[in-house]
Design an enzyme around this catalytic site. Structure first.
Site, PDB file in Angstrom:
ATOM      1  N   ARG A 186       0.832  -1.218   0.000  1.00 16.10           N
ATOM      2  CA  ARG A 186       0.000   0.000   0.000  1.00 16.10           C
ATOM      3  C   ARG A 186       0.870   1.273   0.000  1.00 16.10           C
ATOM      4  O   ARG A 186       0.560   2.265   0.676  1.00 16.10           O
ATOM      5  CB  ARG A 186      -0.948   0.019   1.216  1.00 16.10           C
ATOM      6  N   SER A 217     -11.023  -2.109   3.793  1.00 17.63           N
ATOM      7  CA  SER A 217     -10.325  -2.497   5.033  1.00 17.63           C
ATOM      8  C   SER A 217      -9.780  -1.247   5.702  1.00 17.63           C
ATOM      9  O   SER A 217      -9.078  -0.466   5.054  1.00 17.63           O
ATOM     10  CB  SER A 217      -9.147  -3.413   4.716  1.00 17.63           C
ATOM     11  N   GLU A 276      -5.134   1.833   7.330  1.00 13.24           N
ATOM     12  CA  GLU A 276      -4.862   1.804   5.886  1.00 13.24           C
ATOM     13  C   GLU A 276      -5.573   2.989   5.228  1.00 13.24           C
ATOM     14  O   GLU A 276      -5.086   3.579   4.280  1.00 13.24           O
ATOM     15  CB  GLU A 276      -5.375   0.490   5.280  1.00 13.24           C
TER      16      GLU A 276
HETATM   17  C1  LIG Z   1     -15.870  -1.772  -0.771  1.00  4.30           C
HETATM   18  C2  LIG Z   1     -14.396  -1.456  -0.886  1.00  4.30           C
HETATM   19  C3  LIG Z   1     -13.502  -2.481  -1.182  1.00  4.30           C
HETATM   20  C4  LIG Z   1     -12.141  -2.207  -1.290  1.00  4.30           C
HETATM   21  N1  LIG Z   1     -11.293  -3.231  -1.580  1.00  4.30           N
HETATM   22  C5  LIG Z   1      -9.968  -2.977  -1.723  1.00  4.30           C
HETATM   23  C6  LIG Z   1      -9.062  -4.042  -2.057  1.00  4.30           C
HETATM   24  O1  LIG Z   1      -9.444  -5.179  -2.256  1.00  4.30           O
HETATM   25  N2  LIG Z   1      -7.752  -3.726  -2.164  1.00  4.30           N
HETATM   26  C7  LIG Z   1      -7.281  -2.453  -1.984  1.00  4.30           C
HETATM   27  O2  LIG Z   1      -6.073  -2.236  -2.117  1.00  4.30           O
HETATM   28  N3  LIG Z   1      -8.113  -1.436  -1.664  1.00  4.30           N
HETATM   29  C8  LIG Z   1      -9.440  -1.669  -1.538  1.00  4.30           C
HETATM   30  N4  LIG Z   1     -10.287  -0.637  -1.213  1.00  4.30           N
HETATM   31  C9  LIG Z   1      -9.739   0.720  -0.945  1.00  4.30           C
HETATM   32  C10 LIG Z   1      -9.666   1.648  -2.188  1.00  4.30           C
HETATM   33  O3  LIG Z   1     -10.663   1.331  -3.136  1.00  4.30           O
HETATM   34  C11 LIG Z   1      -8.293   1.599  -2.853  1.00  4.30           C
HETATM   35  O4  LIG Z   1      -7.277   2.028  -1.953  1.00  4.30           O
HETATM   36  C12 LIG Z   1      -8.219   2.479  -4.112  1.00  4.30           C
HETATM   37  O5  LIG Z   1      -7.024   2.231  -4.790  1.00  4.30           O
HETATM   38  C13 LIG Z   1      -8.330   3.981  -3.806  1.00  4.30           C
HETATM   39  O6  LIG Z   1      -8.517   4.661  -5.034  1.00  4.30           O
HETATM   40  P1  LIG Z   1      -9.302   6.050  -5.084  1.00  4.30           P
HETATM   41  O7  LIG Z   1      -9.275   6.548  -6.470  1.00  4.30           O
HETATM   42  O8  LIG Z   1     -10.638   5.899  -4.456  1.00  4.30           O
HETATM   43  O9  LIG Z   1      -8.355   6.934  -4.180  1.00  4.30           O
HETATM   44  P2  LIG Z   1      -8.773   8.002  -3.048  1.00  4.30           P
HETATM   45  O10 LIG Z   1      -9.413   7.286  -1.913  1.00  4.30           O
HETATM   46  O11 LIG Z   1      -9.514   9.123  -3.656  1.00  4.30           O
HETATM   47  O12 LIG Z   1      -7.336   8.503  -2.614  1.00  4.30           O
HETATM   48  C14 LIG Z   1      -6.459   7.630  -1.940  1.00  4.30           C
HETATM   49  C15 LIG Z   1      -5.055   8.237  -1.956  1.00  4.30           C
HETATM   50  O13 LIG Z   1      -4.568   8.233  -3.279  1.00  4.30           O
HETATM   51  C16 LIG Z   1      -4.159   9.534  -3.640  1.00  4.30           C
HETATM   52  N5  LIG Z   1      -4.396   9.709  -5.067  1.00  4.30           N
HETATM   53  C17 LIG Z   1      -5.590   9.705  -5.716  1.00  4.30           C
HETATM   54  N6  LIG Z   1      -5.396   9.918  -7.034  1.00  4.30           N
HETATM   55  C18 LIG Z   1      -4.060  10.047  -7.213  1.00  4.30           C
HETATM   56  C19 LIG Z   1      -3.228  10.308  -8.334  1.00  4.30           C
HETATM   57  N7  LIG Z   1      -3.735  10.489  -9.563  1.00  4.30           N
HETATM   58  N8  LIG Z   1      -1.880  10.365  -8.154  1.00  4.30           N
HETATM   59  C20 LIG Z   1      -1.345  10.194  -6.925  1.00  4.30           C
HETATM   60  N9  LIG Z   1      -2.079   9.973  -5.808  1.00  4.30           N
HETATM   61  C21 LIG Z   1      -3.412   9.886  -5.959  1.00  4.30           C
HETATM   62  C22 LIG Z   1      -4.991  10.464  -2.783  1.00  4.30           C
HETATM   63  O14 LIG Z   1      -4.359  11.723  -2.622  1.00  4.30           O
HETATM   64  C23 LIG Z   1      -5.037   9.697  -1.485  1.00  4.30           C
HETATM   65  O15 LIG Z   1      -3.846   9.912  -0.760  1.00  4.30           O
HETATM   66  C24 LIG Z   1     -11.666  -0.886  -1.098  1.00  4.30           C
HETATM   67  C25 LIG Z   1     -12.579   0.149  -0.813  1.00  4.30           C
HETATM   68  C26 LIG Z   1     -13.935  -0.133  -0.711  1.00  4.30           C
HETATM   69  C27 LIG Z   1     -14.889   0.981  -0.427  1.00  4.30           C
END
Ligand SMILES: Cc1cc2nc3c(=O)[nH]c(=O)nc-3n(C[C@H](O)[C@H](O)[C@H](O)COP(=O)(O)OP(=O)(O)OC[C@H]3O[C@@H](n4cnc5c(N)ncnc54)[C@H](O)[C@@H]3O)c2cc1C
Length: 312
Positions: free
Chosen positions: A185, A235, A305
């Site tokens: 992560r 998570s 996380e």
């Molecule tokens: C139901 C559910 C299931 C999930 N299952 C998983 C799983 O199986 N595995 C897993 O790893 N995660 C999981 N997640 C967590 C999440 O979906 C992941 O961490 C995902 O990658 C976050 O992406 P996001 O676009 O929503 O980022 P955000 O939540 O919007 O941002 C997260 C971080 O990324 C940064 N960020 C966003 N865009 C960029 C960019 N373009 N460049 C640099 N940094 C950036 C943001 O500044 C922030 O620090 C789950 C979440 C939910 C709600």
């Protein structure tokens, strides 16, 4: 500077094409999967790398704090909201294109705002394998790069070959291979504060039918084990070495425990869900309660996380 003035200046910076992409006092419960959090002073959704760079320079020159967001699926925004500008890369910056072809593989280019699920479906249709296990993660490509998102023993690191990124000045950088510094992560985007703009993944040529079957199987496993019917950020804690956070929480007797509208999911103790009307403070306080109880019972200290954004 008021929220309205900041949003007005950002809209003026981007010109008439920015209509509908800049908002003042934008409620962040609408922009995050936890459905909690107060307003962002200004919310801007750029549609090109040039626009991203312009917003970065504007914020730097004016001393405006900047928060980067993807789909908001790994964050909790405070009830007081976010001061300054939120730069959100989403559906306005989500082009996906086929790339170079080689012996048994093909590359695909995706802008950072593209949903991981959409990229996986695009690849699957072309008979390109490598994203099936990640297809149920509800984030953008940018968020998945920053988090090195992963599931079922697979993660972004396995497929990403190259990323075009911007630093806080809006200067472009090319990140290649090992320079992504992917970890659990973790990535160079966090370490160096880089914004991923466009990435290239290299995928293996495979039978589209088998790819679709594997994707469906992973989806089924996710639906069976995770509370996908309620808002959450997935998570909440990182996996402690040698343990599973969900199991430790369950063994501490915390499955189903509530605080305000936040609840440790009765379906998967590693998730905290918004069971109805939760505040960001409910989520934070329940996480703290879980952390304290697990540490007292097992000696293992859980680390979050999910990321906390805004004014706490
Ligand atoms: C139901 C559910 C299931 C999930 N299952 C998983 C799983 O199986 N595995 C897993 O790893 N995660 C999981 N997640 C967590 C999440 O979906 C992941 O961490 C995902 O990658 C976050 O992406 P996001 O676009 O929503 O980022 P955000 O939540 O919007 O941002 C997260 C971080 O990324 C940064 N960020 C966003 N865009 C960029 C960019 N373009 N460049 C640099 N940094 C950036 C943001 O500044 C922030 O620090 C789950 C979440 C939910 C709600």
């Amino acid at each position: 500077m008021t929220a309205e003035a900041l949003a007005r200046d950002l809209a003026a910076l981007l010109g008439p094409a920015a209509a509908g992409r800049v908002f003042a006092n934008e409620p962040m419960d609408r922009r995050t999967t936890f459905r909690v959090g107060g307003p962002a002073d200004a919310f801007v959704s750029p549609a090109s790398t040039l626009e991203i760079a312009a917003v970065l320079r504007f914020c730097r020159e004016r001393g405006v704090p900047l928060t980067l967001l993807g789909n908001g699926s790994n964050v909790v925004v405070s009830d007081r909201g976010i001061r300054g500008a939120v730069l959100a890369l989403g559906e306005d910056f989500a082009r996906i294109e086929e790339g170079e072809r080689g012996e048994g593989f093909r590359e695909v280019h995706a802008q950072a705002g593209a949903r991981l699920a959409v990229l996986a479906a695009f690849a699957g249709r072309l008979g390109l394998s490598g994203l099936e296990a990640l297809s149920g993660i509800p984030g953008t490509v940018g968020g998945a790069l920053r988090m090195n998102a992963g599931a079922y023993e697979h993660c972004m690191q396995e497929v990403v070959v190259r990323t075009e990124a911007l630093d806080a000045d809006g200067t472009a950088h090319a990140v290649e291979g090992a320079a992504h510094r992917f970890g659990y992560r973790a990535s160079v985007f966090e370490d160096r504060g880089l914004i991923a703009a466009r990435t290239t993944v290299r995928l293996a040529v495979d039978d589209p039918k088998r790819i679709a079957e594997r994707t469906a199987d992973y989806g089924q496993r996710r639906r069976a084990s995770q509370p996908l019917d309620l808002p959450s950020a997935g998570s909440v804690f990182r996996r402690p070495p040698g343990h599973y956070a969900g199991r430790l929480i369950e063994e501490a007797g915390l499955k189903g425990v509530s605080l305000g509208g936040a609840q440790v999911s009765p379906k998967h103790a590693g998730f905290i869900v918004n069971a109805g009307g939760a505040t960001a403070a409910d989520v934070r306080d329940l996480m703290e309660q879980v952390r304290r109880t697990v540490e007292q019972r097992t000696g293992v200290r859980l680390e979050p996380e999910i990321l906390f954004l805004g004014e706490w």
